[in-house]
Design an enzyme around this catalytic site. Structure first.
Site, mmCIF file in Angstrom:
data_model
loop_
_atom_site.group_PDB
_atom_site.id
_atom_site.type_symbol
_atom_site.label_atom_id
_atom_site.label_comp_id
_atom_site.label_asym_id
_atom_site.label_seq_id
_atom_site.Cartn_x
_atom_site.Cartn_y
_atom_site.Cartn_z
ATOM 1 C CG ASN A 1 0.080 3.877 0.591
ATOM 2 O OD1 ASN A 1 0.028 2.741 0.803
ATOM 3 N ND2 ASN A 1 0.761 4.842 0.794
ATOM 4 C CG HIS B 1 -1.503 0.660 7.423
ATOM 5 N ND1 HIS B 1 -0.801 1.691 6.411
ATOM 6 C CD2 HIS B 1 -1.239 -0.452 6.722
ATOM 7 C CE1 HIS B 1 -0.345 0.890 5.445
ATOM 8 N NE2 HIS B 1 -0.721 -0.290 5.555
ATOM 9 C CG HIS C 1 -2.703 -5.563 4.425
ATOM 10 N ND1 HIS C 1 -2.253 -4.707 5.035
ATOM 11 C CD2 HIS C 1 -2.668 -5.433 3.137
ATOM 12 C CE1 HIS C 1 -2.280 -3.596 4.046
ATOM 13 N NE2 HIS C 1 -2.433 -4.255 2.810
ATOM 14 C CE LYS D 1 6.613 -0.069 -0.838
ATOM 15 N NZ LYS D 1 5.490 0.458 0.071
ATOM 16 C CD GLU E 1 6.008 3.892 -0.694
ATOM 17 O OE1 GLU E 1 7.087 3.590 -0.169
ATOM 18 O OE2 GLU E 1 4.568 3.581 -0.886
ATOM 19 C CG HIS F 1 -3.291 0.409 2.068
ATOM 20 N ND1 HIS F 1 -4.153 0.154 1.162
ATOM 21 C CD2 HIS F 1 -2.470 -0.599 2.141
ATOM 22 C CE1 HIS F 1 -3.963 -0.940 0.692
ATOM 23 N NE2 HIS F 1 -2.764 -1.605 1.280
ATOM 24 C CE LYS G 1 2.798 -3.011 -6.158
ATOM 25 N NZ LYS G 1 2.900 -3.539 -4.815
ATOM 26 C CD GLU H 1 -3.634 -4.797 -0.959
ATOM 27 O OE1 GLU H 1 -3.799 -3.649 -1.630
ATOM 28 O OE2 GLU H 1 -3.295 -4.695 0.462
ATOM 29 N NE ARG I 1 6.690 1.840 -6.052
ATOM 30 C CZ ARG I 1 7.408 0.559 -5.444
ATOM 31 N NH1 ARG I 1 6.951 0.185 -4.578
ATOM 32 N NH2 ARG I 1 8.204 0.026 -6.481
ATOM 33 N NE ARG J 1 29.034 -4.429 0.337
ATOM 34 C CZ ARG J 1 30.380 -4.957 0.490
ATOM 35 N NH1 ARG J 1 30.841 -5.956 -0.348
ATOM 36 N NH2 ARG J 1 30.942 -4.791 1.570
HETATM 37 ZN ZN ZN Z 1 -2.012 -3.445 0.946
#
Ligand code: ZN
Ligand code: ADP
Length: 363
Positions: free
Chosen positions: A248, A255, A268, A146, A240, A251, A230, A188, A244, A124
């Site tokens: 994106n 994506h 990416h 993340k 998020e 993005h 960041k 980025e 946040r 945990r």
């Molecule tokens: Zn990214």
């Protein structure tokens, strides 16, 4: 700016963690400073990174009284699976770790996400130490908590927010990074400048040749500024719910491009670079004060492969609708008023989205 320094993620709760720009040789010291005490430690890496830096990290920890074990997984995105997660669980549990046994994630974003999720779930939750070795991981994925793995349905669909105890970024490890991985991370970096830091933007415009040839002093300054953007954003929004979303930028388009090209053509970062051009195109349409020429020129310096000419507009637009971040059926875009002033909007007409796509797919 000091050559080796430490930034800090701070949450409103008072919790937080250091993001140290220090050599790998100081890992044990930085772990001590963060309150970790020698005992067993599991280093998770991929074979490429383990070959380059595994021994150094192993020695540094041993010299300080730790008992390290190294698990080297295959490199690449296809490693973010339940099978490799299971391999980490087995290595840890069969060895007999306890709740204080840290996991050190030594590698790029793939290892950070996977080992991070293992740390979040083993017993945990055991301490997690990120030692990112790609530009993308140093500037982006190691900060913010993340973690997760992929599912056949899509990327990063299984995971958890789990903050590390510390991040140690040694920019000297970037010297061995393949050129394409460097470019992917650079996207980025540029994103962080565009959404959060006018001075970083100017620095990148002036020093791009030094940055892209990995001049150490320039990389150090650029990285610390980009990480600070960041850090500020995740510190205000741990899970998020709000700001946040600014991360994106580029993005929603990016994506869609990754999906439409089945993750085979673009990394990416490359997809995000193209996506940022589309986002800048839309930004200019609604914000006449944006310095469109200079921002677009900077994004254009990020090397990207040619997109296959047979990519249909309908395909990328459909992929965009499938994006998991599409909320309540409306597409949300991050645009900028000017450098450093991002905003989120869901009021972009389909015709404008199409025009942005045309702009980047043909020019
Ligand atoms: Zn990214
Ligand atoms: P990302 O950080 O972009 O998510 P990955 O974790 O997939 O990327 O790492 C990209 C590739 O670069 C992998 O093949 C990995 O083994 C390799 N790699 C990571 N860090 C280094 C480094 N410092 N030097 C050389 N290769 C590296």
């Amino acid at each position: 700016m000091r050559s080796d320094s430490t930034l800090r993620v701070r949450f409103p709760s008072g919790q937080g963690y250091p993001v140290a720009f220090r050599p790998l040789g100081e890992l044990a010291m930085v772990m001590r400073e963060a309150g970790l005490r020698p005992g067993r430690v599991l280093i998770v890496s991929d074979r490429n990174v383990a070959e380059l830096y595994g021994l150094t990290v192993d020695r540094v920890l041993q010299d300080d009284g730790w008992e390290p074990r190294l698990l080297a997984l295959p490199p690449g995105e296809t490693t973010k699976t339940p099978e490799h997660l299971q391999a980490i669980y087995s290595a840890a549990l069969e060895w007999g770790i306890d709740r204080k046994t840290p996991i050190v994630a030594l590698g790029g974003g793939v290892i950070g996400d996977l080992a991070g999720f293992a740390a979040a779930t083993l017993l945990r939750g055991v301490p997690l130490v990120h030692v990112p070795t790609t530009l993308l991981a140093q500037v982006d994925s190691s900060i913010g908590g993340k973690t997760g793995i992929n599912h056949p349905t899509g990327k990063n669909l299984v995971g958890a927010f789990y903050q590390p105890t510390l991040v140690l970024s040694d920019i000297r490890t970037l010297a061995t990074l393949p050129e394409r991985e460097w470019g992917s991370g650079a996207a980025e970096v540029v994103k962080h400048a565009l959404i959060g830091d006018q001075r970083l933007f100017e620095l990148l415009v002036e020093s791009w040749p030094l940055f892209s040839t990995r001049d150490v002093a320039t990389v150090q300054e650029v990285l610390q500024r980009a990480c600070q953007v960041k850090i500020d954003i995740v510190g205000r929004d741990e899970r998020e719910h709000g700001p946040r979303a600014f991360l994106n930028f580029g993005h929603t388009f990016g994506h869609a491009l990754e999906q439409a090209t089945e993750f085979k053509v673009l990394t990416h970062g490359e997809a995000v670079a193209i996506g940022m051009r589309a986002a800048l195109y839309l930004s200019r349409r609604f914000n006449p004060k944006l310095d469109y020429m200079r921002t677009d020129q900077l994004v254009l310096r990020i090397p990207v492969p040619t997109i296959p000419a047979d990519i249909a507009l309908g395909e990328v637009i459909q992929a965009m609708r499938n994006d998991k971040k599409a909320e309540s059926g409306r597409l949300r875009f991050v645009l900028i008023k000017r450098v450093g002033s991002p905003y989120v909007t869901d009021k972009i007409a389909a015709a404008d989205v199409e025009a942005a796509w045309r702009h980047v797919l043909v020019s």
